[in-house]
Design a protein around this motif. Structure first.
Motif, PDB file in Angstrom:
ATOM      1  N   GLY A 111       0.742  -1.100  -0.159  1.00 38.13           N
ATOM      2  CA  GLY A 111       0.142   0.017  -0.041  1.00 38.13           C
ATOM      3  C   GLY A 111       0.978   1.366  -0.005  1.00 38.13           C
ATOM      4  O   GLY A 111       2.075   1.053  -0.105  1.00 38.13           O
ATOM      5  N   THR A 112       0.134   2.343  -0.117  1.00 42.35           N
ATOM      6  CA  THR A 112       0.847   3.753   0.163  1.00 42.35           C
ATOM      7  C   THR A 112       1.330   3.922   1.550  1.00 42.35           C
ATOM      8  O   THR A 112       0.888   3.405   2.477  1.00 42.35           O
ATOM      9  CB  THR A 112      -0.032   4.843  -0.448  1.00 42.35           C
ATOM     10  N   LEU A 113       1.993   4.920   1.624  1.00 44.61           N
ATOM     11  CA  LEU A 113       2.460   5.505   3.074  1.00 44.61           C
ATOM     12  C   LEU A 113       1.032   6.046   3.732  1.00 44.61           C
ATOM     13  O   LEU A 113       1.120   5.686   4.986  1.00 44.61           O
ATOM     14  CB  LEU A 113       3.490   6.633   2.910  1.00 44.61           C
TER      15      LEU A 113
ATOM     16  N   PHE B 252      -3.935   3.035   8.609  1.00 45.73           N
ATOM     17  CA  PHE B 252      -4.090   1.573   9.420  1.00 45.73           C
ATOM     18  C   PHE B 252      -3.437   1.606  10.675  1.00 45.73           C
ATOM     19  O   PHE B 252      -4.269   1.307  11.561  1.00 45.73           O
ATOM     20  CB  PHE B 252      -3.454   0.568   8.375  1.00 45.73           C
ATOM     21  N   LEU B 253      -2.137   2.135  10.686  1.00 47.10           N
ATOM     22  CA  LEU B 253      -1.810   2.019  12.039  1.00 47.10           C
ATOM     23  C   LEU B 253      -2.483   3.033  12.888  1.00 47.10           C
ATOM     24  O   LEU B 253      -2.511   2.323  14.220  1.00 47.10           O
ATOM     25  CB  LEU B 253      -0.224   2.387  11.978  1.00 47.10           C
ATOM     26  N   PHE B 254      -2.921   3.830  12.651  1.00 43.52           N
ATOM     27  CA  PHE B 254      -3.678   4.863  13.637  1.00 43.52           C
ATOM     28  C   PHE B 254      -5.066   4.228  13.864  1.00 43.52           C
ATOM     29  O   PHE B 254      -5.407   4.225  15.227  1.00 43.52           O
ATOM     30  CB  PHE B 254      -3.910   6.341  12.870  1.00 43.52           C
ATOM     31  N   ALA B 255      -5.768   3.780  13.012  1.00 42.17           N
ATOM     32  CA  ALA B 255      -6.706   2.770  13.462  1.00 42.17           C
ATOM     33  C   ALA B 255      -6.561   1.479  14.318  1.00 42.17           C
ATOM     34  O   ALA B 255      -7.269   1.217  15.196  1.00 42.17           O
ATOM     35  CB  ALA B 255      -7.430   2.279  11.948  1.00 42.17           C
TER      36      ALA B 255
ATOM     37  N   ASP C 220      -2.340  -4.534  18.546  1.00 44.44           N
ATOM     38  CA  ASP C 220      -1.168  -3.909  18.981  1.00 44.44           C
ATOM     39  C   ASP C 220      -0.203  -4.413  17.902  1.00 44.44           C
ATOM     40  O   ASP C 220      -0.130  -5.641  17.676  1.00 44.44           O
ATOM     41  CB  ASP C 220      -0.799  -4.393  20.185  1.00 44.44           C
ATOM     42  N   VAL C 221       0.540  -3.397  17.237  1.00 41.83           N
ATOM     43  CA  VAL C 221       1.611  -3.689  16.122  1.00 41.83           C
ATOM     44  C   VAL C 221       2.890  -3.961  16.844  1.00 41.83           C
ATOM     45  O   VAL C 221       3.304  -3.218  17.561  1.00 41.83           O
ATOM     46  CB  VAL C 221       1.745  -2.904  15.097  1.00 41.83           C
ATOM     47  N   ARG C 222       3.369  -5.382  17.084  1.00 41.18           N
ATOM     48  CA  ARG C 222       4.472  -5.700  17.399  1.00 41.18           C
ATOM     49  C   ARG C 222       5.622  -5.493  16.754  1.00 41.18           C
ATOM     50  O   ARG C 222       6.793  -5.216  17.230  1.00 41.18           O
ATOM     51  CB  ARG C 222       4.410  -7.125  17.905  1.00 41.18           C
ATOM     52  N   GLN C 223       5.531  -5.753  15.453  1.00 40.75           N
ATOM     53  CA  GLN C 223       6.600  -5.562  14.624  1.00 40.75           C
ATOM     54  C   GLN C 223       6.313  -5.296  13.181  1.00 40.75           C
ATOM     55  O   GLN C 223       5.117  -5.579  12.824  1.00 40.75           O
ATOM     56  CB  GLN C 223       7.453  -6.819  14.291  1.00 40.75           C
ATOM     57  N   LEU C 224       7.079  -4.313  12.678  1.00 40.50           N
ATOM     58  CA  LEU C 224       6.826  -3.549  11.199  1.00 40.50           C
ATOM     59  C   LEU C 224       8.187  -3.496  10.514  1.00 40.50           C
ATOM     60  O   LEU C 224       8.811  -2.877  11.030  1.00 40.50           O
ATOM     61  CB  LEU C 224       5.966  -2.213  11.566  1.00 40.50           C
ATOM     62  N   THR C 225       7.989  -3.955   9.127  1.00 38.86           N
ATOM     63  CA  THR C 225       8.985  -3.813   8.156  1.00 38.86           C
ATOM     64  C   THR C 225       8.465  -3.217   7.062  1.00 38.86           C
ATOM     65  O   THR C 225       7.459  -3.430   6.681  1.00 38.86           O
ATOM     66  CB  THR C 225       9.626  -5.128   7.841  1.00 38.86           C
ATOM     67  N   VAL C 226       9.015  -2.186   6.710  1.00 35.87           N
ATOM     68  CA  VAL C 226       8.871  -1.301   5.408  1.00 35.87           C
ATOM     69  C   VAL C 226       9.801  -1.538   4.337  1.00 35.87           C
ATOM     70  O   VAL C 226      11.027  -1.192   4.516  1.00 35.87           O
ATOM     71  CB  VAL C 226       8.509  -0.023   5.602  1.00 35.87           C
ATOM     72  N   THR C 227       9.405  -2.164   3.122  1.00 33.96           N
ATOM     73  CA  THR C 227      10.206  -2.061   1.981  1.00 33.96           C
ATOM     74  C   THR C 227      10.341  -1.125   1.103  1.00 33.96           C
ATOM     75  O   THR C 227       8.968  -0.690   0.731  1.00 33.96           O
ATOM     76  CB  THR C 227      10.243  -3.515   1.288  1.00 33.96           C
ATOM     77  N   SER C 228      11.131  -0.231   0.622  1.00 31.35           N
ATOM     78  CA  SER C 228      11.013   0.765  -0.384  1.00 31.35           C
ATOM     79  C   SER C 228      10.484   0.553  -1.842  1.00 31.35           C
ATOM     80  O   SER C 228      10.709  -0.581  -2.014  1.00 31.35           O
ATOM     81  CB  SER C 228      12.423   1.652  -0.428  1.00 31.35           C
ATOM     82  N   PRO C 229       9.876   1.301  -2.346  1.00 32.20           N
ATOM     83  CA  PRO C 229       9.094   1.067  -3.478  1.00 32.20           C
ATOM     84  C   PRO C 229      10.178   0.749  -4.534  1.00 32.20           C
ATOM     85  O   PRO C 229      11.359   0.992  -4.636  1.00 32.20           O
ATOM     86  CB  PRO C 229       8.399   2.389  -3.886  1.00 32.20           C
ATOM     87  N   LYS C 230       9.603  -0.131  -5.502  1.00 35.59           N
ATOM     88  CA  LYS C 230      10.344  -0.300  -6.941  1.00 35.59           C
ATOM     89  C   LYS C 230      10.640   0.665  -7.512  1.00 35.59           C
ATOM     90  O   LYS C 230       9.789   1.553  -7.482  1.00 35.59           O
ATOM     91  CB  LYS C 230       9.900  -1.482  -7.596  1.00 35.59           C
TER      92      LYS C 230
ATOM     93  N   THR D 297       9.520   1.413 -10.575  1.00 36.93           N
ATOM     94  CA  THR D 297       8.582   1.570 -11.467  1.00 36.93           C
ATOM     95  C   THR D 297       7.226   1.915 -10.487  1.00 36.93           C
ATOM     96  O   THR D 297       6.119   2.289 -11.123  1.00 36.93           O
ATOM     97  CB  THR D 297       8.092   0.648 -12.329  1.00 36.93           C
ATOM     98  N   SER D 298       7.169   1.681  -9.210  1.00 37.50           N
ATOM     99  CA  SER D 298       5.898   1.777  -8.368  1.00 37.50           C
ATOM    100  C   SER D 298       6.290   2.761  -7.355  1.00 37.50           C
ATOM    101  O   SER D 298       7.261   2.696  -6.823  1.00 37.50           O
ATOM    102  CB  SER D 298       5.760   0.516  -7.933  1.00 37.50           C
ATOM    103  N   SER D 299       5.023   3.235  -6.729  1.00 39.27           N
ATOM    104  CA  SER D 299       5.226   4.054  -5.672  1.00 39.27           C
ATOM    105  C   SER D 299       4.748   3.387  -4.345  1.00 39.27           C
ATOM    106  O   SER D 299       4.361   4.065  -3.308  1.00 39.27           O
ATOM    107  CB  SER D 299       4.529   5.514  -5.920  1.00 39.27           C
ATOM    108  N   ALA D 300       4.170   2.133  -4.619  1.00 38.45           N
ATOM    109  CA  ALA D 300       3.672   1.479  -3.459  1.00 38.45           C
ATOM    110  C   ALA D 300       4.614   0.631  -2.578  1.00 38.45           C
ATOM    111  O   ALA D 300       5.795   0.137  -3.120  1.00 38.45           O
ATOM    112  CB  ALA D 300       2.768   0.185  -3.938  1.00 38.45           C
TER     113      ALA D 300
END
Length: 188
Positions: free
Chosen positions: A126-128, A134-137, A146-156, A158-161
């Motif tokens: 998804g988008t930022l 989602f995290l606020f909700a 409760d979010v215990r662990q979160l990893t974020v991978t940067s977009p490719k 060609t994609s902004s997701a």
């Protein structure tokens, strides 16, 4: 009888004094170390006592807050499997905020007294903005999710997701099993 010269008498007294000092040091060093160790132990025990006293004074307040939190959690019957309900709750919350969950894998239920927990491992895309909403909700649901662990991978290129993984802990309580009927058989 043998007479000591003044020089020999002074040497004998100095030797005797050095011997007494050495014996005192040898015997007293262990005691001094032991006293030092006892002093440190006393300070540690005093600090623990003070912490314990503070905890005892705050016990009613902490138990009140715990009871409040337990009342705020959803309550399920003792024999019901709630994993599907929790997966649906997480999926619905993600969908409402534009986050797509590509994989959802629940772990086994764990209990700690009256509190039960199921962790759900998810892959997401998804988008930022969708992720933040989602995290606020999730955070707005109080102690339920409760979010215990979160990893974020940067977009490719060609994609902004964004994509990544997260682990959501779902907390709830269970009602006690119904007691046997008063006229029914009693366990022996």
């Amino acid at each position: 009888m043998m007479r000591l010269t003044p020089r020999e008498a002074v040497l004998a007294l100095v030797t005797l004094a050095i011997g007494v000092a050495a014996l005192t040091w040898w015997g007293g060093a262990r005691r001094i170390e032991r006293w030092t160790q006892l002093g440190r132990t006393r300070e540690t025990l005093e600090q623990r006592r003070q912490v314990a006293e503070r905890l005892v004074r705050k016990r009613a307040e902490v138990e009140g807050r715990l009871d409040e939190l337990l009342r705020a959690l959803p309550r399920y019957p003792a024999d019901r499997d709630v994993t599907a309900d929790l997966l649906k709750l997480v999926e619905t919350t993600a969908g409402e905020h534009g986050l797509r969950l590509t994989r959802r894998e629940p772990e086994r239920e764990r209990s700690a007294g009256e509190l039960y927990e199921v962790a759900i491992n998810c892959n997401w895309e998804g988008t930022l903005e969708a992720l933040v909403r989602f995290l606020f909700a999730i955070q707005s649901q109080g102690a339920v999710l409760d979010v215990r662990q979160l990893t974020v991978t940067s977009p490719k290129a060609t994609s902004s997701a964004l994509s990544g993984t997260l682990t959501i802990a779902c907390a709830y309580t269970r009602s006690r099993p119904a007691a046997a009927a008063p006229g029914g058989p009693r366990p022996k």
